[in-house]
Write an enzyme that holds these catalytic residues in place. Sequence first.
Site, short mmCIF file in Angstrom:
data_model
loop_
_atom_site.label_atom_id
_atom_site.label_comp_id
_atom_site.label_asym_id
_atom_site.label_seq_id
_atom_site.Cartn_x
_atom_site.Cartn_y
_atom_site.Cartn_z
N GLY A 116 4.98 5.55 6.79
CA GLY A 116 6.55 5.70 5.32
C GLY A 116 7.77 7.25 5.56
N THR A 119 5.59 9.91 7.46
CA THR A 119 6.04 10.12 9.05
C THR A 119 7.88 9.80 9.49
OG1 THR A 119 4.52 8.38 8.69
CG2 THR A 119 5.46 7.62 10.25
N ASP A 141 3.18 -0.15 -1.13
CA ASP A 141 3.62 0.22 -2.26
C ASP A 141 5.10 -0.34 -2.15
OD1 ASP A 141 1.02 1.68 -2.49
OD2 ASP A 141 2.48 4.09 -1.58
N ARG A 185 1.71 4.67 -5.63
CA ARG A 185 2.11 5.83 -6.13
C ARG A 185 2.61 5.47 -7.48
NH1 ARG A 185 3.69 8.82 -1.05
NH2 ARG A 185 5.19 7.41 -1.17
N HIS A 286 -8.68 0.10 -2.16
CA HIS A 286 -8.15 0.18 -0.96
C HIS A 286 -8.52 -1.41 -0.04
CE1 HIS A 286 -8.16 4.57 -1.23
NE2 HIS A 286 -7.86 4.28 -0.16
N GLN A 288 -7.16 -3.11 -1.22
CA GLN A 288 -5.09 -4.10 -1.26
C GLN A 288 -5.01 -3.67 -0.12
OE1 GLN A 288 -3.23 -2.21 -5.16
NE2 GLN A 288 -5.83 -1.36 -5.50
#
Length: 365
Positions: A116, A119, A141, A185, A286, A288
Amino acid sequence: MSKKIGVLTGGGDCPGLNAVIRAVVKTAIIRFNYEVIGFEDGYLGLIENRWRKLDYEAASGILTAGGTILGTSNKANPFQFWQRDDKGEYFSTDESQKVLKIYQDLGLEALVCIGGDGTFTIADGLQKLGMNVVGIPKTIDNDIFGTDQTFGFDTAVNTITDAVDKIHTTAMAHKRAMVIEVMGRNAGWLALMAGVAGGADLILLPEIEYDIEAICRRVHDRSQLGKKFTIVVVAEGAKPKAGEQVVDRVVKDSPDPIRLGGVGKVIANQIEEITGIETRITVLGHLQRGGSPSPLDRVLCTIFGEKAVQMIHNQEFGKWVCWRNGKAETEDLTYAAGRQRLVPLDHPLIEVARSVGVRFGNEIN
Ligand code: F6P
């Protein structure tokens, strides 16, 4: 001698990481006769020089598997590597020169970083240090700025929708209000998409501050109309009017330390207290991030992985693959830094949802 490339998966995992690894490895071998090595546990493996060869066999049979065969870490940053001393105190070191030497000693042509925004920021630093880096955007997300979609999102929407369907039946049986807290988030994409797909009555997004009175009025009105249950899908980043997000924890050694969570419980308690209607909370957590990638994600992963290797072949470094208007394009690694792709308040799905009776927790009436 054939060229050698590296690949790693960084940040939190999501469905489809293995499908991308597969596409990278197969394209590298079949199209370009490259050798591929995979670093273990994201940037941690790069710092610690832990890697293994990924041959054709290693990439076979992993298309459908959740998680990542390489492991991941959302803590290891080569530029600020947090560790603990004997007394348990945190200290950080700069491991970037060591990482550059490992890259050079291995004779790598390029490194594919699947992750993401965090990273990508690190990947950009490595690029500036002299490495050739290419990024691929992942996250359930769907909040990476510059791409219409990240892989992992579609699978997570499917998982949440399935959960909402199941919660519907128990909600109806017991005539309760059910609050379902989902991840995302600061972005409400998961809540919006799965909320609409699952037929939620209220969808609470981080982008729209909620008013608990408006929520309770909706729950109450539904019961007056003879609807004995209410489904509320709440994004973990949702916050009340002039209030704050609920933080579950602060992860000290993570580049992105805030972990949201807990708003669902707060809202469920308030609904029960104010309306007198029995209310329960389910935090999907988690779950998900797990499971086999959806067909759409598998396709996206395959396109992204193939594109990344094409970029290496074309010497197009310092960039990441993005998805725009139904096709893979490229964008600078710095493009997403410090920006989030949030749900715009004029997103057409919000209006569509309102037309079919969904409320977003901020309505006057
Ligand atoms: O970014 C993916 C995500 O699952 C978010 O939706 C969630 O807020 C966060 O990661 C959870 O992080 P962790 O796995 O560190 O608890």
